[in-house]
Design a protein around this motif. Structure first.
Motif, PDB file in Angstrom:
ATOM      1  N   LEU A 178     -16.795 -65.324  75.565  1.00 48.34           N
ATOM      2  CA  LEU A 178     -16.702 -66.286  76.656  1.00 48.34           C
ATOM      3  C   LEU A 178     -17.411 -65.795  77.909  1.00 48.34           C
ATOM      4  N   GLU A 179     -17.421 -64.495  78.123  1.00 47.65           N
ATOM      5  CA  GLU A 179     -18.077 -63.926  79.297  1.00 47.65           C
ATOM      6  C   GLU A 179     -19.568 -63.730  79.083  1.00 47.65           C
ATOM      7  N   SER A 180     -19.957 -63.171  77.937  1.00 47.94           N
ATOM      8  CA  SER A 180     -21.347 -62.758  77.736  1.00 47.94           C
ATOM      9  C   SER A 180     -22.204 -63.805  77.033  1.00 47.94           C
ATOM     10  N   GLY A 181     -21.593 -64.734  76.303  1.00 49.67           N
ATOM     11  CA  GLY A 181     -22.360 -65.718  75.565  1.00 49.67           C
ATOM     12  C   GLY A 181     -22.948 -65.192  74.270  1.00 49.67           C
ATOM     13  N   ARG A 182     -22.484 -64.066  73.824  1.00 47.41           N
ATOM     14  CA  ARG A 182     -22.929 -63.504  72.538  1.00 47.41           C
ATOM     15  C   ARG A 182     -21.820 -62.614  71.996  1.00 47.41           C
ATOM     16  N   VAL A 183     -21.909 -62.302  70.715  1.00 50.53           N
ATOM     17  CA  VAL A 183     -20.904 -61.459  70.079  1.00 50.53           C
ATOM     18  C   VAL A 183     -21.624 -60.442  69.204  1.00 50.53           C
ATOM     19  N   THR A 184     -21.179 -59.197  69.281  1.00 51.79           N
ATOM     20  CA  THR A 184     -21.768 -58.116  68.496  1.00 51.79           C
ATOM     21  C   THR A 184     -20.764 -57.654  67.460  1.00 51.79           C
ATOM     22  N   VAL A 185     -21.162 -57.718  66.191  1.00 45.31           N
ATOM     23  CA  VAL A 185     -20.319 -57.302  65.078  1.00 45.31           C
ATOM     24  C   VAL A 185     -20.844 -55.957  64.585  1.00 45.31           C
ATOM     25  N   SER A 186     -20.005 -54.953  64.630  1.00 40.07           N
ATOM     26  CA  SER A 186     -20.403 -53.597  64.236  1.00 40.07           C
ATOM     27  C   SER A 186     -19.776 -53.239  62.900  1.00 40.07           C
ATOM     28  N   ARG A 187     -20.608 -52.758  62.002  1.00 42.13           N
ATOM     29  CA  ARG A 187     -20.171 -52.277  60.703  1.00 42.13           C
ATOM     30  C   ARG A 187     -20.825 -50.922  60.450  1.00 42.13           C
ATOM     31  N   SER A 188     -20.445 -50.281  59.352  1.00 43.11           N
ATOM     32  CA  SER A 188     -20.987 -48.956  59.069  1.00 43.11           C
ATOM     33  C   SER A 188     -22.494 -48.998  58.872  1.00 43.11           C
ATOM     34  N   ALA A 189     -23.010 -50.118  58.360  1.00 40.19           N
ATOM     35  CA  ALA A 189     -24.451 -50.235  58.125  1.00 40.19           C
ATOM     36  C   ALA A 189     -25.223 -50.525  59.400  1.00 40.19           C
ATOM     37  N   GLY A 190     -24.534 -50.892  60.493  1.00 39.25           N
ATOM     38  CA  GLY A 190     -25.217 -51.185  61.741  1.00 39.25           C
ATOM     39  C   GLY A 190     -24.510 -52.282  62.504  1.00 39.25           C
ATOM     40  N   SER A 191     -25.116 -52.699  63.583  1.00 35.54           N
ATOM     41  CA  SER A 191     -24.557 -53.747  64.440  1.00 35.54           C
ATOM     42  C   SER A 191     -25.473 -54.963  64.430  1.00 35.54           C
ATOM     43  N   VAL A 192     -24.852 -56.142  64.454  1.00 34.75           N
ATOM     44  CA  VAL A 192     -25.581 -57.407  64.459  1.00 34.75           C
ATOM     45  C   VAL A 192     -25.062 -58.241  65.618  1.00 34.75           C
TER      46      VAL A 192
END
Length: 512
Positions: free
Chosen positions: A327-341
């Motif tokens: 809600l604040e940034s307008g994007r979402v970062t999903v982090s997993r062991s293989a990397g972040s998307v």
């Protein structure tokens, strides 16, 4: 020994990354080996490609075949590399000219009979290929409409492997007719009956709040007993929004393409999406995630549209609190062991809630059996930091028969309200021209209080509440943005005290 090279595209979130595929057909024990961090689906491409080539009546090299996917450090997932692997092998074996497969990009999954099946994420993949200039990209015929949305890219639709090989052998510049498309998926999206704001009677304040939200891109919370029209109001919010601009439409379409929910008959999403997850949805379903392949969640599927969470207190609290960052940034970062998307997630949040667990009120003879503690605990699932990010709060009460009859003459159609919304958005866009923002809800706090702060006289109601502690600093930002939207709807150059007072009342509208 013979080596052939071709190109494909790997998806990292909604971003396309070029992958160079090399095939080496040489001496050694017959077999095919894939290197370059392939996942399970890609490792299975060896069997699919071999069957497709043989069943298309082409010889399979009786030799040691090594297929390398560069860059080797980039994980490759999915079956969209099948076609590129097949063309690299056929180029190295001399079935097709190696120079003819070196320049184009190839996307598609191969069937065992040689058919080229549609794949997910074609639009962002073609956008990634388009960064290389005048690119030529071969796609399944079922994805041709989606791929053709990208300008300055030559799209070659193909229905089967044999059709593609014969075209490459002839060396024709013109692409052949694509042939019949794969009909394994539904051809048309389900149709919904037309929704109109005039259907909602007896809630003039809520209808006004909906118009303000649509004009400025604001978030909304509606509190009221069942049957008062909360869901009807939320479902009609997209009917007030203007069509998506081209760059926004491509963003939204790319996200839905990656998620695999893009209807084949409607490759371009020109309308703002409406997403309404069930309250049993997990955090990964709302925010996005996945073990092997990270998929966009509801917040990204609602990008440039509306995310409606009915029965909001029934959602797990950690799921609701996870909404605070997008809600604040307008994007979402999903982090997993293989990397972040990172996925885009700029949406309008609409929450609806009953006043208590039993959903009864003391009005009209209803008997609520919930204690004050139970009510506070129920609404307390909506945390203060989350409600602090809600621009407008409205209480939706039950209307009497007399109120329903009287309000019918004041209802307006969605088309009428949408005209005012469009005029207000155009006014805001003109004011924000030269900036990356297009709506009042997108203006950062620092710019809001430096360039777009209302006059001291207009700010007096807000500063009074700020001094009294009933308004937070974040709430002040939200109320100021709403006041600008009210001014745009009233065709005023700047918010006056009437607009700031109304915006303040909307922000303070519901107390739990």
């Amino acid at each position: 020994m013979a080596v052939a090279r071709t190109r494909s595209v790997a998806l990292v979130g909604v971003t396309g990354r070029t992958v160079e595929i090399e095939a080496d057909v040489g001496n050694g024990l017959a077999g095919i080996h894939l290197i370059g961090l392939p996942d399970t689906a890609l490792s299975e491409a060896r069997d699919r490609v071999r069957s497709a080539v043989v069943n298309s009546m082409y010889p399979w090299p009786d030799a040691r075949i090594i297929v390398s996917l560069f860059p080797a450090t980039l994980p490759k997932r999915g079956s969209q590399f099948d076609l590129a692997i097949a063309m690299a092998i056929l180029g190295a074996a001399g079935v097709v000219p190696a120079e003819r497969v070196a320049d184009p990009f190839f996307l598609g999954e191969l069937g065992l009979d040689g058919r080229i099946r549609p794949v997910r994420g074609v639009l962002p993949a073609v956008l990634g290929a388009a960064r290389h200039g005048d690119a030529t990209i071969v796609v399944p015929s079922g994805n041709s409409a989606e791929a053709s949305l990208v300008p300055d890219v030559k799209v070659i639709p193909m229905a089967c492997l044999r059709q593609l090989v014969e075209w490459l052998r002839k060396g024709d510049e013109e692409a052949p007719e694509p042939g019949p498309e794969d009909d394994s998926e539904p051809c048309s999206p389900p149709t919904n009956p037309a929704l109109d704001l005039a259907d909602v009677v007896g809630q003039p304040v809520a209808r006004r709040a909906l118009e303000v939200c649509a004009a400025g891109g604001h978030n909304l919370w509606m509190l009221g007993p069942p049957g008062t029209g909360k869901t009807m109001l939320a479902e009609r919010l997209p009917t007030l929004l203007p069509d998506l601009e081209l760059d926004h439409a491509l963003e939204v379409t790319a996200i839905h393409s990656v998620a695999g929910v893009l209807p084949p008959s409607a490759p371009m999403m020109s309308r703002p999406p409406f997403v309404s997850p069930h309250h049993t949805a997990t955090s990964a379903a709302i925010i996005g995630g996945g073990s092997a392949i990270v998929r966009p969640g509801a917040v990204s599927l609602a990008h440039r549209g509306v995310l409606f969470m009915d029965e909001a207190p029934e959602f797990p609290r950690h799921v609701l609190d996870a909404l605070r960052q997008p809600l604040e940034s307008g994007r979402v970062t999903v982090s997993r062991s293989a990397g972040s998307v990172t996925f885009p997630a700029r949406f309008m949040l609409v929450l609806a809630a009953n006043p208590c667990p039993c959903a009864q009120t003391d009005e009209h003879g209803d008997t609520c059996r919930c204690s004050p503690t139970a009510r506070r605990r129920y609404l307390g699932r909506l945390s203060g930091p989350l409600l602090d990010r809600i621009d407008m709060k409205v209480t939706v009460a039950r209307a009497s028969r007399r109120e329903l009859m009287a309000d019918r003459q004041f209802t307006e159609s969605s088309a009428t309200v949408a005209e005012r919304v469009l005029a207000a958005r155009e006014r805001a866009a003109k004011r924000l021209s030269g900036t990356p923002w297009r709506t009042n809800a997108e203006i950062p706090s620092s710019v809001l209080h430096s360039d777009y702060r209302p006059s001291p006289e207009a700010m007096k109601p807000m500063t009074t509440c700020l001094d009294a502690g009933t308004l937070t600093a974040r709430g002040l930002d939200r109320a100021v943005r709403v006041s600008w939207t009210l001014a745009d709807l009233a065709d005023k150059d700047r918010p006056e005290e009437d607009e700031t007072t109304t915006a303040l009342h909307f922000w303070l509208g519901v107390t739990s």
